[in-house]
Enzyme design. Structure first.
Site, PDB file in Angstrom:
ATOM      1  N   ASN A  59       1.083  -1.428   0.318  1.00 31.19           N
ATOM      2  CA  ASN A  59      -0.320  -0.309   0.177  1.00 31.19           C
ATOM      3  C   ASN A  59       1.499   1.505  -0.229  1.00 31.19           C
ATOM      4  OD1 ASN A  59      -1.947   2.119   1.009  1.00 31.19           O
ATOM      5  ND2 ASN A  59      -3.183   0.537   1.482  1.00 31.19           N
ATOM      6  N   HIS A 128     -10.348  -3.658  -4.018  1.00 27.06           N
ATOM      7  CA  HIS A 128      -8.560  -4.397  -3.603  1.00 27.06           C
ATOM      8  C   HIS A 128      -9.032  -5.067  -1.737  1.00 27.06           C
ATOM      9  CE1 HIS A 128      -8.588  -0.303  -2.808  1.00 27.06           C
ATOM     10  NE2 HIS A 128      -7.873  -0.310  -1.801  1.00 27.06           N
ATOM     11  N   HIS A 130      -7.775  -5.312   1.536  1.00 22.86           N
ATOM     12  CA  HIS A 130      -6.106  -4.696   2.906  1.00 22.86           C
ATOM     13  C   HIS A 130      -6.246  -6.340   3.401  1.00 22.86           C
ATOM     14  CE1 HIS A 130      -6.656  -0.184   1.702  1.00 22.86           C
ATOM     15  NE2 HIS A 130      -7.474  -0.392   1.013  1.00 22.86           N
TER      16      HIS A 130
END
Length: 171
Positions: A59, A128, A130
């Site tokens: 990230n 997406h 995490h």
């Protein structure tokens, strides 16, 4: 002290780069994650690994060291659009990522999930997941005294380190 009063006096440190990013100061592409997939030179690319269906990436603005995102290569916005094959691929990559972080970094907990839509905090219109590692005693004095979190791990160094670990796991 009421919740409002507590938050109104809270001190914050800002990640200047993320603030601009959150307000839309991003590379001029249709989709950031598709730009990563396509290796567009104007999009920061922190890809660790990929399969024929998915990409594993650091990230760019991590909440903790080892903060990973995994996303399908196919541009989709809704979780309901994921094919069974894509969902299984992301699941297997999530497990591998967690094994690597547990083994190499002694991670003892994780937060995982999707921010689906703007109302959930999602800032990228491409689904997406995490994966945020959690560490024992991670609260520092700034967390305690000023309700502020500082991540001391530069994303590009994290990218180099985790790419090496990913390859080691394949051996």
């Amino acid at each position: 002290m009421s919740s409002f009063e507590e938050h109104s006096i809270r001190k914050n440190l800002f990640s200047v780069g993320k603030l601009g990013y959150a307000k839309g100061d991003r590379p001029n592409v249709e989709c950031i994650l598709c730009g990563v997939r396509d290796r567009n030179e104007i999009v920061p690319n922190l890809t660790i690994a990929e399969t024929k269906l998915s990409i594993v990436s650091i990230n760019l603005f991590p909440y903790n060291p080892g903060h990973i995102i995994i996303f399908p290569k196919r541009h989709i916005i809704s979780y309901l659009e994921l094919s069974d094959e894509e969902a299984l691929d992301i699941h297997q990559l999530t497990q591998k990522t967690m094994r690597i972080l547990e083994k190499q970094w002694k991670v003892q907990g994780f937060n995982t999930g999707y921010n689906l839509g703007k109302n959930s905090g999602g800032s990228i219109p491409h689904i997406h997941e995490h994966i945020v590692p959690r560490f024992p005693n991670e609260a520092g004095f700034l967390d305690v005294l000023s309700n502020t979190r500082i991540v001391i791990y530069e994303p590009y160094q994290m990218w180099e380190d985790l790419k090496k670990l990913w390859v080691l796991e394949e051996d």
